[in-house]
Enzyme design. Structure first.
Site, PDB file in Angstrom:
ATOM      1  N   GLN A 119     -34.184  38.117  65.564  1.00 33.35           N
ATOM      2  CA  GLN A 119     -33.300  37.614  66.616  1.00 33.35           C
ATOM      3  C   GLN A 119     -31.859  37.671  66.138  1.00 33.35           C
ATOM      4  OE1 GLN A 119     -34.145  33.691  68.190  1.00 33.35           O
ATOM      5  NE2 GLN A 119     -32.145  33.536  69.172  1.00 33.35           N
ATOM      6  N   CYS A 137     -34.194  33.509  72.171  1.00 25.06           N
ATOM      7  CA  CYS A 137     -35.521  33.292  71.592  1.00 25.06           C
ATOM      8  C   CYS A 137     -36.623  33.290  72.650  1.00 25.06           C
ATOM      9  CB  CYS A 137     -35.557  31.999  70.784  1.00 25.06           C
ATOM     10  SG  CYS A 137     -35.089  30.527  71.710  1.00 25.06           S
ATOM     11  N   HIS A 156     -36.086  25.877  70.404  1.00 25.66           N
ATOM     12  CA  HIS A 156     -36.388  27.237  69.974  1.00 25.66           C
ATOM     13  C   HIS A 156     -37.804  27.628  70.380  1.00 25.66           C
ATOM     14  CE1 HIS A 156     -35.822  30.819  67.578  1.00 25.66           C
ATOM     15  NE2 HIS A 156     -36.882  30.556  66.834  1.00 25.66           N
ATOM     16  N   ASP A 187     -41.475  34.512  64.936  1.00 21.89           N
ATOM     17  CA  ASP A 187     -40.220  33.796  65.133  1.00 21.89           C
ATOM     18  C   ASP A 187     -39.085  34.683  64.636  1.00 21.89           C
ATOM     19  OD1 ASP A 187     -37.987  32.161  65.013  1.00 21.89           O
ATOM     20  OD2 ASP A 187     -38.997  30.488  64.029  1.00 21.89           O
TER      21      ASP A 187
END
Length: 268
Positions: free
Chosen positions: A89, A95, A207, A222
């Site tokens: 990211q 996200c 998130h 993630d």
């Protein structure tokens, strides 16, 4: 360093499903709410489930854990299959979209795409890229950026109409089916979803991550982390329950926090 900033996206099935539809995904799979972690609540989720998205607060406790986890894996290693599609990211507040990309990309063989799908094109063109290259490619991919912005505006401004569970958080007393049914329509004072779209410069401490099944293992994806996290064995039949066990660990690390929410990608 993040060079781009998008509006935050809600953990709201109506918003995420519309977002994916606009990107050319056929609605044979749909995101649905996960109302809690008890077996009777998980039984409300249509099966099969091929991915779970968790929305959680980035707190001091979590950041300490994240750094320790990264150092431990770098020291001890872990097994990660090459079949996992993972991207970093580099866009602030992206996200939610990256979580959706992770969910769809790692279940691409189950999905049906409309002709000319922008999402299918992105996945095919980025397949041979590394995680950093995929992140940079997303920065320049206008079709996804424009759809994200539209969905973020729509979700935030329609929050009051969509209801408190859509885009809000698990309540501490969501421990039984009776409690869930009582709280699906709480008084207005209990609503903790966004009603107005936040400023693009507003600091957001929530998130998204995706939890997916690839080659017999459960992976946490993630974009803030340097690599996928292997959480052990899973299967198509047990993915939801196994993913929820991971979600429980997030909640246990921050017992004073209530800002947790999950949605599941289920067969429609």
């Amino acid at each position: 360093m993040e060079s781009h900033r998008w509006l935050p996206l809600e953990a709201n099935p109506e918003v995420t499903n519309q977002f994916l539809k606009q990107l050319g995904l056929h609605p044979n799979w749909q995101f649905v709410d996960v109302y809690g972690m008890e077996p009777e609540l998980l039984s409300m989720v249509p099966r099969p489930v091929c991915a779970v998205l968790l929305l959680f607060p980035i707190t001091e406790k979590y950041e300490v854990f994240r750094i320790e986890e990264e150092e431990k894996i770098k020291s001890e290693g872990q097994d990660v299959t090459e079949s996992v599609y993972f991207m970093k990211q580099t866009i602030s507040n992206a996200c939610g979209t990256i979580g959706l990309i992770h969910a769809i990309a790692n279940n691409k063989d189950k999905m049906n795409f409309e002709s000319g799908s922008a999402l299918k094109k992105f996945l095919e063109e980025s397949l041979s890229m590394n995680p950093e290259e995929r992140a940079r490619y997303l920065e320049k991919y206008e079709a996804i950026r424009v759809t994200h912005e539209s969905s973020a505006h729509e979700g935030q401004t329609e929050g009051a109409e969509l209801g408190p569970k859509s885009g809000s958080y698990w309540e501490a007393n969501f421990s039984s089916l009776e409690n869930v049914l009582q709280q699906l329509k709480p008084p207005e004072s209990q609503m903790d979803c966004h009603v107005e779209a936040p400023s693009i410069d507003e600091k957001v401490d929530l998130h998204f991550i995706a939890l997916v099944h690839v080659d017999g293992h459960l992976y946490e994806l993630d974009g803030r982390k340097p690599f996928p996290i292997n959480h052990g064995k899973t299967s198509d039949d047990t993915l939801l329950e196994d993913a929820i066990e991971v979600c429980k660990k997030f909640m246990e690390r921050d017992p004073e926090e209530l800002r947790f929410n999950a949605i599941a990608l289920s067969a429609a």
